[in-house]
Design a protein around this motif. Structure first.
Motif, mmCIF file in Angstrom:
data_model
loop_
_atom_site.group_PDB
_atom_site.id
_atom_site.type_symbol
_atom_site.label_atom_id
_atom_site.label_comp_id
_atom_site.label_asym_id
_atom_site.label_seq_id
_atom_site.Cartn_x
_atom_site.Cartn_y
_atom_site.Cartn_z
ATOM 1 N N THR A 231 -4.153 -4.116 7.274
ATOM 2 C CA THR A 231 -5.226 -3.125 7.428
ATOM 3 C C THR A 231 -4.827 -1.933 8.291
ATOM 4 O OG1 THR A 231 -6.158 -4.207 9.412
ATOM 5 C CG2 THR A 231 -6.921 -4.995 7.259
ATOM 6 N N LYS A 232 -3.628 -1.946 8.844
ATOM 7 C CA LYS A 232 -3.195 -0.820 9.683
ATOM 8 C C LYS A 232 -3.335 0.502 8.927
ATOM 9 C CE LYS A 232 0.130 -2.793 12.980
ATOM 10 N NZ LYS A 232 -0.233 -4.198 12.838
ATOM 11 N N GLY A 233 -4.064 1.426 9.516
ATOM 12 C CA GLY A 233 -4.220 2.740 8.901
ATOM 13 C C GLY A 233 -5.364 2.849 7.925
ATOM 14 N N VAL A 252 2.220 2.079 -0.656
ATOM 15 C CA VAL A 252 1.471 0.868 -0.344
ATOM 16 C C VAL A 252 0.311 1.265 0.549
ATOM 17 C CG1 VAL A 252 1.516 -1.381 0.801
ATOM 18 C CG2 VAL A 252 3.475 -0.634 -0.586
ATOM 19 N N LEU A 253 -0.899 0.987 0.102
ATOM 20 C CA LEU A 253 -2.077 1.431 0.827
ATOM 21 C C LEU A 253 -2.572 0.337 1.781
ATOM 22 C CD1 LEU A 253 -1.931 3.460 -1.533
ATOM 23 C CD2 LEU A 253 -4.423 3.383 -1.646
ATOM 24 N N PRO A 254 -3.136 0.726 2.910
ATOM 25 C CA PRO A 254 -3.769 -0.269 3.787
ATOM 26 C C PRO A 254 -4.990 -0.860 3.093
ATOM 27 C CG PRO A 254 -4.231 1.950 4.569
ATOM 28 C CD PRO A 254 -3.226 2.090 3.469
ATOM 29 N N LEU A 255 -5.269 -2.124 3.383
ATOM 30 C CA LEU A 255 -6.334 -2.850 2.683
ATOM 31 C C LEU A 255 -7.654 -2.772 3.440
ATOM 32 C CD1 LEU A 255 -4.448 -6.099 1.598
ATOM 33 C CD2 LEU A 255 -4.610 -3.902 0.397
ATOM 34 N N HIS A 256 -8.730 -2.795 2.662
ATOM 35 C CA HIS A 256 -10.076 -2.942 3.231
ATOM 36 C C HIS A 256 -10.357 -4.442 3.292
ATOM 37 C CE1 HIS A 256 -14.654 -1.805 3.061
ATOM 38 N NE2 HIS A 256 -14.325 -2.486 4.146
ATOM 39 N N ASN A 382 -4.801 -2.936 14.150
ATOM 40 C CA ASN A 382 -5.276 -3.207 12.804
ATOM 41 C C ASN A 382 -6.693 -2.658 12.700
ATOM 42 O OD1 ASN A 382 -2.888 -4.631 12.179
ATOM 43 N ND2 ASN A 382 -3.693 -6.443 13.214
ATOM 44 N N ASN A 383 -7.227 -2.629 11.492
ATOM 45 C CA ASN A 383 -8.567 -2.057 11.305
ATOM 46 C C ASN A 383 -9.360 -2.945 10.348
ATOM 47 O OD1 ASN A 383 -10.518 -0.153 11.932
ATOM 48 N ND2 ASN A 383 -9.989 1.176 10.214
ATOM 49 N N VAL A 384 -9.842 -4.055 10.874
ATOM 50 C CA VAL A 384 -10.553 -5.068 10.094
ATOM 51 C C VAL A 384 -12.052 -4.841 10.227
ATOM 52 C CG1 VAL A 384 -11.034 -7.548 9.904
ATOM 53 C CG2 VAL A 384 -8.702 -6.743 10.385
#
Length: 409
Positions: A231-233, A252-256, A382-384
């Protein structure tokens, strides 16, 4: 017969007692177009998990055949029976998923199964006490209600994502996250096409398998960590068109990644008295089948906790997914946090760590301390999305209505 307004999902699961309830809720919810059900070890071994899923679907067929000629149950007005019968006959017709068998062990950690609570077979020993429930040919995974995939779960997940428009498929994780993490590691670019991952997992305050860890994250802490780190970014404000352009550049995209911790899900409690009165008394093939393994769970919960009922963790994850996808934001609250999962600790395996320092940063006068926190956040954060509350008041009544067409006050 998916609804025009339904949302495509893949459910990754390890049935499991409350997983079975969650799957029945999902299968009877017209809002969900279940493209795939991928199986993973967890509550029991992958062989038992597979048999349980086949059994679950076979009982649906028995329920449908019964209802075609059944008299109205006592809970339903006889004058309304034909209308109610139609609802009941249609409630499992929304999806015909692909079923794919997944991994049978965690990525690195020692195996941990939930058989102490769920029984060796994952269904409260139902295959020993009531062996007729599993079809004789269950290993062939043959049914008119689903299609067996020629691919394993990891490849099926990637296949579904690759062959659907980007950012349309949501994955709902009800068990250990091993299938998802391995699919991500195998092809991060294709996995970047996922719209969102919504998982039941983690414990912020207190675990249910150790003092600091929830079962799904404990069962495979490496898998949980991989997805948390992915989830970084991530930015909720980034528009779809921009993400598609990045995909076309092979980024490669960061995941939601949305986490429903047991701190929230444990507050949904199904009383054994209520279940017996409203569901067991229906005396249909489905209610009888569910009552057998739910009664086992009631006894286990009373043995362990002294409580007369069952926490509905996995069904709440399905309800949450429906609310999230339907933008029904009044049902829950969430916040984005810097989360880590411990995957090496002896006593802290699977522990969920949320960085709460930002909450207190305004109170910190030390300029150096603030600077250190900013550096940490920039480099390691991270961005959870963490679910921190749910509107529980209507959950049981909605669950009874959608799954069993029973009115509960």
């Amino acid at each position: 017969m998916a609804s025009n307004s339904s949302f495509p999902v893949i459910i990754d699961t390890d049935p499991g007692i409350d997983d079975a309830l969650a799957l029945y809720l999902a299968l009877s919810s017209p809002q969900l177009d279940i493209k795939g059900i991928t199986l993973v070890f967890g509550n029991t071994s992958i062989n038992h998990v597979t048999r349980n899923l086949v059994t679950l679907f076979d009982v649906i067929d028995k329920e449908i055949e019964y209802l075609k000629t059944a008299s109205p149950p006592s809970q339903i007005d006889p004058n309304e029976w034909e209308k109610e019968r139609k609802i009941l006959l249609n409630r499992f017709e929304w999806s015909k998923p692909i079923v794919a068998i997944g991994v049978d062990k965690p990525i690195k950690a020692l195996e941990c199964l939930g058989i102490d609570f769920h029984g060796l077979d994952g269904f409260g020993q139902i295959h020993t006490t009531h062996p007729h429930y599993a079809p004789e040919n269950w290993e062939g995974l043959k049914s008119n209600r689903y299609t067996k995939s020629s691919r394993n779960a990891i490849d099926e997940i990637l296949y579904q994502l690759e062959n659907s428009p980007p950012f349309t498929i949501t994955i709902i994780g009800l068990g250990p996250l091993t299938n998802l993490a391995l699919a991500y590691e195998k092809d991060k670019h294709t996995f970047s096409r996922v719209k969102q991952i919504i998982c039941l997992g983690g414990a912020i305050a207190c675990g249910n398998v150790t003092p600091c860890a929830e079962f799904n994250f404990f069962a495979d802490p490496d898998a949980a960590s991989i997805l948390v780190e992915s989830t970084k970014g991530f930015s909720l404000s980034e528009n779809v068109q921009n993400k598609i352009e990045r995909l076309n550049r092979k980024e490669v995209l960061p995941l939601h990644f949305t986490v429903l911790p047991i701190d929230v899900s444990s507050k949904v409690f199904l009383s054994s008295t209520v279940f017996t009165k409203y569901i067991t008394s229906l005396n249909t093939p489905l209610s009888v089948f569910v009552s057998i393994f739910i009664d086992y769970a009631f006894k286990k919960t009373h043995e362990y906790l002294g409580a007369h009922g069952l926490e509905l963790h996995d069904p709440l994850a399905i309800a949450l997914a429906i609310d999230v996808l339907s933008n029904n934001s009044q049902m829950y609250t969430s916040k984005f946090v810097d989360m880590k999962v411990e995957y090496q600790g002896i006593y802290t395996r699977g522990m969920t760590i949320v960085d709460k320092r930002q909450e207190f940063s305004n109170d910190v006068d030390d300029e150096l301390s603030q600077k250190a926190h900013e550096i940490w956040s920039t480099v390691n954060a991270n961005n959870v999305e963490l679910i921190n509350s749910y509107n529980y008041e209507s959950f049981i009544s909605n669950f009874f209505k959608i799954t069993f067409n029973v009115k509960y006050p």
